[in-house]
Enzyme design. Structure first.
Site, PDB file in Angstrom:
ATOM      1  N   SER A  61      37.976  14.862  48.298  1.00 22.51           N
ATOM      2  CA  SER A  61      38.512  15.849  49.228  1.00 22.51           C
ATOM      3  C   SER A  61      37.986  15.605  50.634  1.00 22.51           C
ATOM      4  CB  SER A  61      38.104  17.247  48.747  1.00 22.51           C
ATOM      5  OG  SER A  61      38.749  18.236  49.503  1.00 22.51           O
ATOM      6  N   ASP A  62      38.737  16.053  51.630  1.00 25.04           N
ATOM      7  CA  ASP A  62      38.277  15.983  53.015  1.00 25.04           C
ATOM      8  C   ASP A  62      38.840  17.170  53.799  1.00 25.04           C
ATOM      9  OD1 ASP A  62      36.778  14.061  54.919  1.00 25.04           O
ATOM     10  OD2 ASP A  62      38.525  14.728  56.056  1.00 25.04           O
ATOM     11  N   THR A  63      38.013  17.700  54.693  1.00 28.77           N
ATOM     12  CA  THR A  63      38.399  18.875  55.494  1.00 28.77           C
ATOM     13  C   THR A  63      38.157  18.600  56.969  1.00 28.77           C
ATOM     14  OG1 THR A  63      37.790  20.375  53.696  1.00 28.77           O
ATOM     15  CG2 THR A  63      37.961  21.350  55.883  1.00 28.77           C
TER      16      THR A  63
END
Length: 193
Positions: free
Chosen positions: A76-78
């Site tokens: 995941s990446d934000t």
């Protein structure tokens, strides 16, 4: 049970984020944690979810050749997207204060992408939440940065921390997406797979 179909599958969460790990636990899925250090660089022409999609895939590709047929890797990446640019993790106190000064009294997007990878499938999806901040005082910003040291958080804040309690006036979309994992979408995608 809902997740009976996973009894023969092993899920690996490839994230060192305590928030993502906590949210994953609350989904009720058995999982383990494996972390690979990668350079989180992306082409500068990418915008919004193109950035987070690219980085989530990049993190998943680090496991290429190491996944067995009974495993799913979740990465995941934000980012915080503000005025046509990405606010990533601040490198120091000065950067954190500057980021919060920018976000004060206005709104921004929080975009999180997730990649689910196995030997047979790779699925990428994202979610966007709009977050509105009140006008923060310089004392409020300094107190938060000093006490909470938000250097591991995109945009220099955690919505679940003090600054979220006193500063966030409204959100449009998923609260958990702002914490770093759109669990409602992750749940649906895992069920499909």
């Amino acid at each position: 049970m809902i997740f009976n179909k996973f009894k023969d599958k092993h899920i690996v969460l490839a994230s060192s984020s305590p928030r993502r790990q906590e949210l994953f636990k609350k989904l009720g899925i058995d999982f383990s944690i494996k972390i690979k250090e990668i350079e989180e660089n992306y082409p500068l022409n990418l915008k919004e979810e193109e950035i987070t999609n690219y980085l989530a895939i990049l993190k998943a590709e680090a496991f290429e050749g190491e996944i067995n047929k009974n495993e799913f890797v979740v990465t995941s990446d934000t980012i915080v997207w503000y005025k046509n640019s990405a606010l990533e993790k601040p490198k120091n106190k000065k950067q954190a204060i500057e980021m919060l000064q920018k976000l004060s009294g206005t709104h921004h997007k929080v975009i999180t992408s997730v990649c689910i990878k196995s030997t047979e499938v790779q699925k990428v999806f994202f979610d966007t939440t709009i977050v509105y901040f009140k006008q923060l005082t310089s004392d409020e910003i300094s107190y938060y940065v000093e006490k909470y040291k938000p250097f591991d958080k995109a945009g220099a804040y955690g919505i679940q921390e003090w600054i979220g309690f006193i500063g966030v006036t409204k959100i449009e979309g998923s609260y958990f997406n702002v914490m770093g994992l759109p669990v409602h979408k992750l749940y649906e995608e895992l069920l499909k797979i």
